[in-house]
Design an enzyme around this catalytic site. Structure first.
Site, mmCIF file in Angstrom:
data_model
loop_
_atom_site.group_PDB
_atom_site.id
_atom_site.type_symbol
_atom_site.label_atom_id
_atom_site.label_comp_id
_atom_site.label_asym_id
_atom_site.label_seq_id
_atom_site.Cartn_x
_atom_site.Cartn_y
_atom_site.Cartn_z
ATOM 1 N N GLY A 1 1.001 -1.483 0.403
ATOM 2 C CA GLY A 1 0.011 -0.165 0.126
ATOM 3 C C GLY A 1 0.867 1.026 0.184
ATOM 4 O O GLY A 1 2.230 1.174 0.373
ATOM 5 N N CYS A 2 0.635 2.297 -0.615
ATOM 6 C CA CYS A 2 1.103 3.729 -0.623
ATOM 7 C C CYS A 2 1.547 3.854 0.893
ATOM 8 O O CYS A 2 3.491 4.414 0.755
ATOM 9 C CB CYS A 2 0.281 4.269 -1.416
ATOM 10 S SG CYS A 2 -1.359 4.967 -0.468
#
Length: 308
Positions: A116-117
Site C-alpha cells: 500500500g502507499c
C-alpha cells in the site's frame, strides 16, 4: 526471441493507467489489454490472464481475489496492486528494499502483492529500526500521513478536478474509526507487537505523500539518539537505488517537507529530524503515492520478476 506478455486487468483505474503509461513504449515486452467491451467479461479476462506471462491486477479487492481464482495455468505469475493479498502468507510482499535478499524473493515469486502507499513509507522507516533493536517491538508507534487526493482513486480525482468542483480544505483527515485497512499491513511488516496508531489525510493536491512518525527517545534504550537512528536507516538502504536517506546535516537545514517533491519518480526519501534538548525525533518519508506507492513499485517488481 519471444517477448514476455504482460496483461493489466483493470487498466482504466488510476494505478492501471499509470502502469500502462510506464510500460506502453517498452520494446522488451508485449503489453496486452482488452477492448473496452470485454473489460468486464469474466471469461475474456480469465482467458487473458491464463495466456500471459505476468498478470498485473489493478482492481478492487473482491475483483482481485476473483481474478487470482481464474488462474489455471501454473506458469502465470501475478502482481496484485490491490490490498486483497497484502497480509496473505502465500504471497510475497512486493517491497524489494524491505530486507536483505528480499528483492531475490520477489524475482523468484509466483505471487507478489504490491505494498500500500502509506505502508511503504511507514515500513521503510520502522522495520530497520525494529530489526536493529533500536526501536522496541512494543513501541507505541503513531503514523501521520497526508496523500494527494489521487490516493482516493478515480472517483476522488474526478470530484476534485471537475470544472464545478467545490473548494476543498487544505487537508481532510479521515479513517477516524481507526479501522484503516493499511494498519495491519504496517504492523505486520514493520515487526510491531501492537497495532500502530495510524492517521491518514488527503491534501488539496493531486499526488505525493509526506508521512511522519514521532519518536520519544525516553522510551528507547539508553544511548539511542537521532544520530543512531539515522545511521541505521542509512546503512540499511546504502545500496538501494530508489531509497535515499538524508544526512542529519541535510535535515537540519530543512524547514519543511514537500509531499510533491518526488512526483513522477519511483524514489523514496527518508529523513530523521532530531531535537536532543527535547528528547524527540521525527522520522519522515516523502514519495509519490502513484509512483513508489503504486505503479512505480509494480513496475519495479515486474522488472525483478522478468529478470529471474
Amino acid at each position: 526471441m519471444r517477448l514476455p506478455t504482460i496483461f493489466i486487468d483493470g487498466d482504466q483505474g488510476t494505478t492501471g493507467l499509470q502502469i500502462h503509461e510506464r510500460l506502453r513504449d517498452r520494446a522488451d515486452l508485449q503489453l496486452v489489454t482488452l477492448p473496452a467491451a470485454e473489460r468486464k467479461d469474466a471469461q475474456r479476462r480469465a482467458e487473458a490472464i491464463n495466456a500471459c506471462d505476468v498478470a498485473i491486477l489493478c482492481l478492487p479487492d473482491a475483483a482481485a481475489r476473483e481474478a487470482a481464482g481464474f488462474i489455471r495455468n501454473p506458469a502465470v505469475r501475478v502482481i496484485d496492486a490491490s490490498s486483497a493479498h497484502r497480509t496473505h502468507p502465500d504471497w510475497v510482499y512486493g517491497f524489494p528494499e524491505m530486507a536483505e535478499e528480499h528483492a531475490q524473493r520477489i524475482a523468484q515469486a509466483r505471487r507478489v502483492t504490491n505494498p500500500g502507499c502509506y505502508p511503504t513509507g511507514a515500513i521503510a522507516l520502522l522495520r530497520p529500526l525494529v530489526e536493529a533493536g533500536l526501536l522496541p517491538r512494543d513501541y507505541p508507534a503513531a503514523v501521520y500521513a497526508t496523500s494527494g487526493y489521487s490516493g482516493g482513486g478515480r472517483a476522488a480525482i474526478d470530484a476534485h478536478e471537475a470544472s464545478d468542483a467545490p473548494n476543498v480544505a487544505a487537508s481532510q483527515v479521515y479513517g477516524l474509526a481507526l479501522e484503516h485497512k493499511h494498519t495491519p499491513e504496517i504492523q505486520g511488516y514493520a515487526g510491531l507487537a501492537h497495532r500502530p496508531f495510524f492517521v491518514p489525510a488527503y491534501g488539496a493536491y493531486r499526488q505525493g505523500i509526506v508521512l511522519t512518525v514521532p519518536i520519544e527517545l525516553r522510551l528507547l534504550a539508553g544511548g539511542v539518539d537521532g544520530a543512531r537512528l539515522q545511521a541505521c536507516l542509512a546503512q540499511h538502504y546504502a545500496n538501494a537505488r530508489h531509497v535515499k536517506v538524508l544526512s542529519l546535516e541535510e535535515t537540519k537545514a530543512m524547514t519543511h517537507l514537500d509531499p510533491q517533491a518526488l512526483n513522477g519518480t519511483n524514489d523514496l526519501q527518508l529523513g530523521v529530524f532530531a531535537n536532543a534538548g527535547h528528547g524527540q525525533v521525527l522520522l519522515s518519508a516523502v514519495f509519490d503515492n502513484l509512483g513508489k506507492g503504486a505503479s512505480g513499485a509494480a513496475v519495479q517488481n515486474l522488472e525483478l520478476m522478468l529478470s529471474a
